[in-house]
Design a protein around this motif. Structure first.
Motif, short mmCIF file in Angstrom:
data_model
loop_
_atom_site.label_atom_id
_atom_site.label_comp_id
_atom_site.label_asym_id
_atom_site.label_seq_id
_atom_site.Cartn_x
_atom_site.Cartn_y
_atom_site.Cartn_z
N ASP A 1 -26.09 -12.24 55.39
CA ASP A 1 -24.63 -12.23 55.49
C ASP A 1 -24.24 -12.56 56.92
O ASP A 1 -24.32 -11.72 57.81
CB ASP A 1 -24.08 -10.86 55.08
CG ASP A 1 -22.55 -10.84 55.08
OD1 ASP A 1 -21.97 -11.94 55.06
OD2 ASP A 1 -21.97 -9.74 55.11
N LEU A 2 -23.87 -13.83 57.15
CA LEU A 2 -23.53 -14.29 58.49
C LEU A 2 -22.12 -14.86 58.50
O LEU A 2 -21.64 -15.37 57.47
CB LEU A 2 -24.50 -15.40 58.94
CG LEU A 2 -25.96 -15.03 59.16
CD1 LEU A 2 -26.77 -16.28 59.49
CD2 LEU A 2 -26.10 -14.02 60.29
N PRO A 3 -21.43 -14.78 59.65
CA PRO A 3 -20.14 -15.48 59.78
C PRO A 3 -20.41 -16.98 59.88
O PRO A 3 -20.57 -17.54 60.97
CB PRO A 3 -19.57 -14.91 61.09
CG PRO A 3 -20.76 -14.46 61.87
CD PRO A 3 -21.79 -14.02 60.86
N LEU A 4 -20.47 -17.65 58.74
CA LEU A 4 -20.97 -19.02 58.68
C LEU A 4 -20.24 -20.01 59.59
O LEU A 4 -20.89 -20.79 60.29
CB LEU A 4 -20.94 -19.52 57.23
CG LEU A 4 -21.94 -18.84 56.28
CD1 LEU A 4 -21.81 -19.41 54.87
CD2 LEU A 4 -23.35 -19.01 56.78
N PRO A 5 -18.88 -20.02 59.62
CA PRO A 5 -18.21 -20.99 60.52
C PRO A 5 -18.59 -20.81 61.99
O PRO A 5 -18.81 -21.79 62.70
CB PRO A 5 -16.72 -20.72 60.28
CG PRO A 5 -16.65 -20.11 58.93
CD PRO A 5 -17.89 -19.28 58.80
N ARG A 6 -18.70 -19.56 62.42
CA ARG A 6 -19.02 -19.31 63.83
C ARG A 6 -20.46 -19.70 64.15
O ARG A 6 -20.74 -20.34 65.17
CB ARG A 6 -18.77 -17.83 64.14
CG ARG A 6 -18.59 -17.53 65.62
CD ARG A 6 -18.17 -16.09 65.82
NE ARG A 6 -16.92 -15.82 65.12
CZ ARG A 6 -16.49 -14.61 64.82
NH1 ARG A 6 -17.23 -13.55 65.13
NH2 ARG A 6 -15.34 -14.44 64.21
N VAL A 7 -21.39 -19.31 63.29
CA VAL A 7 -22.79 -19.65 63.53
C VAL A 7 -22.99 -21.17 63.42
O VAL A 7 -23.77 -21.76 64.17
CB VAL A 7 -23.71 -18.91 62.53
CG1 VAL A 7 -25.17 -19.31 62.74
CG2 VAL A 7 -23.56 -17.40 62.69
N THR A 8 -22.27 -21.79 62.50
CA THR A 8 -22.36 -23.25 62.37
C THR A 8 -21.88 -23.93 63.64
O THR A 8 -22.48 -24.93 64.09
CB THR A 8 -21.51 -23.73 61.17
OG1 THR A 8 -22.01 -23.13 59.98
CG2 THR A 8 -21.57 -25.23 61.04
N SER A 9 -20.80 -23.44 64.22
CA SER A 9 -20.29 -24.00 65.47
C SER A 9 -21.32 -23.88 66.59
O SER A 9 -21.54 -24.83 67.36
CB SER A 9 -18.99 -23.30 65.86
OG SER A 9 -18.49 -23.80 67.07
N ILE A 10 -21.98 -22.73 66.68
CA ILE A 10 -23.01 -22.53 67.71
C ILE A 10 -24.20 -23.44 67.45
O ILE A 10 -24.76 -24.05 68.37
CB ILE A 10 -23.43 -21.05 67.76
CG1 ILE A 10 -22.24 -20.17 68.16
CG2 ILE A 10 -24.58 -20.84 68.75
CD1 ILE A 10 -22.50 -18.68 68.07
#
Length: 454
Positions: free
Chosen positions: A176-185
């Motif tokens: 369970d990850l904050p997908l938009p934020r991790v994707t941006s990183i």
């Protein structure tokens, strides 16, 4: 510059060549995906088709060429010999090729198993390469900016792939990850920590050597790798903690570094000693201009109010096309047209062993074929940009143009392989004839034998 290179430490010809020859196939798949998906692909940057297209270019095209280039550059430029390069190239190439295909299939079919297998193959392939390259670089003093940049780019690649593996597992539902934020990183580490740092490190060598320009300023070559790593690390922390103001400030600093590299490269090109630009210089010039345009549009998109979200989405799409196809792909293809002929010349020269000189580098791939492919690539870029704004009109022409441009690139690289095999046979025959005639080696004149022209 050539005095700094160790020509006799190059890996076998087939080791980097397999990566270079595979890359255009993924760009061709990207063109086919555009034709299959149609205008709906541009509905959002987060559609499965858009994500698959992005990774066909980044993992399938960019990663293939960059790993192949590093396999060649590490021993020649840094004196870092990787153990058993042929076996390493075979295993890494197989792993990342399967991983890229599975990743695209995972996005298109939303299949959890495909994401798990993609993470396994890509993670293991990159880990094997980074481990071998890191071992080869261990103990090599970072006396030159290129070596330092190569070392930092390996770290950037490791972080990028690690984040990508986490995202693949999260898409499978196991995390369970904050997908938009991790994707941006993940995106930022891939394009700055890996892509920009590596291209700059290679550019510090190949731009002055092949484009006959002055060297990059010493202060910049020392500053870029470390400052990119430091700023990217701080920005990632701010982004992960959801601190908008520090995140925006650090993102601006990263854009400034990227833009500075582009501006300096354009400035050096203006001081080139060449009377006329060749295709490689045109590719670099377009790549740097697209990079500057992408940086500008990103700033504009970030400054738009929330009520203009639709416009911001289009601008971010344009940024992605400018950065991927206009910036990275253009520069990478431009470098391929120097690295691959140089690779052919180097191995033929080593095969001659001082008895037979290798043909001139400019004869490896016909200049007219390079120019035609370059025009096709620039047309594909223009049509892709138009497709972002008017998808109904330009998606299919863009897909066809992408197919044609990268089909021509593959044809040109295969022509270089055919040239290598033909000349290898001729050189072996000339050496055998010269040795049998008087029993001792002699320098034999070979058709079109001259020192390599940059």
């Amino acid at each position: 510059m050539q005095a700094l290179l160790s020509f006799d430490q190059a890996p076998p010809f087939g080791a980097p060549a397999r990566f270079f020859l595979t890359a255009p196939l993924f760009a061709i798949l990207a063109g086919l995906l555009l034709l299959w998906s149609g205008p709906g692909l541009f509905a959002s940057r987060w559609t499965p088709e858009a994500l698959a297209l992005t990774h066909l270019i980044t993992v399938g095209f960019m990663l293939q060429v960059m790993l192949g280039a590093m396999l060649q550059i590490l021993p020649v430029v840094a004196g870092a010999n990787m153990a058993r390069p042929r076996l390493l190239a075979t295993l890494v190439h197989l792993a990342i090729t399967l991983g890229a295909l599975l990743l695209a299939a995972g996005f298109l079919g939303l299949q959890p198993l495909a994401f798990r297998l993609a993470a396994l193959f890509l993670g293991s392939g990159v880990a094997l390469f980074v481990g071998s390259a890191g071992h080869a670089l261990y103990g090599v003093p970072p006396s030159r900016a290129t070596i330092r940049g190569l070392q930092i780019s390996l770290l950037g690649l490791s972080v990028t792939v690690a984040l990508g593996v986490l995202l693949a597992i999260a898409l499978d539902g196991a995390l369970d990850l904050p997908l938009p934020r991790v994707t941006s990183i993940h995106f930022s580490w891939g394009f700055v920590g890996w892509g920009l740092v590596l291209l700059a490190a290679v550019g510090f060598v190949v731009v002055p050597m092949f484009q006959m320009t002055p060297a990059y300023p010493a202060w910049f070559t020392h500053l870029l790798p470390w400052s990119a790593l430091a700023l990217l690390s701080l920005w990632s922390l701010a982004e992960a903690a959801d601190w908008p103001a520090p995140s925006a400030l650090l993102a601006g600093a990263l854009l400034l570094i990227t833009a500075t590299f582009a501006v300096l490269t354009l400035h050096l090109q203006r001081r080139s000693k060449r009377a006329r630009f060749d295709a490689t210089q045109h590719y670099w010039r377009v790549g740097m201009l697209c990079t500057l345009a992408a940086c500008t549009l990103w700033l504009v998109a970030r400054g738009l109010p929330e009520r203009m979200a639709a416009l911001a989405e289009r601008l971010e799409w344009l940024c992605g096309v400018l950065l991927l196809c206009g910036g990275f792909m253009s520069v990478i293809i431009g470098m391929l047209y120097k690295i691959f002929p140089f690779l052919v010349w180097l191995h033929l020269q080593n095969l001659g062993g001082g008895r037979v000189l290798a043909p001139n580098m400019n004869k490896v791939i016909a200049g007219q074929q390079i120019k035609r492919q370059m025009r096709a690539h620039f047309l594909a870029l223009a049509l892709l940009l138009a497709a972002v704004i008017w998808p109904e009109w330009f998606t299919y022409p863009a897909g066809i143009a992408l197919l044609v441009a990268n089909g021509a690139l593959l044809r040109n690289l295969l022509a270089a392989v055919a040239f290598y095999r033909q000349q290898r046979t001729k050189i072996a025959a000339l050496i055998a004839a010269a040795t049998s005639s008087d029993g001792k080696p002699s320098l034999t004149s070979h058709p079109a034998t001259k020192a390599p022209a940059p």
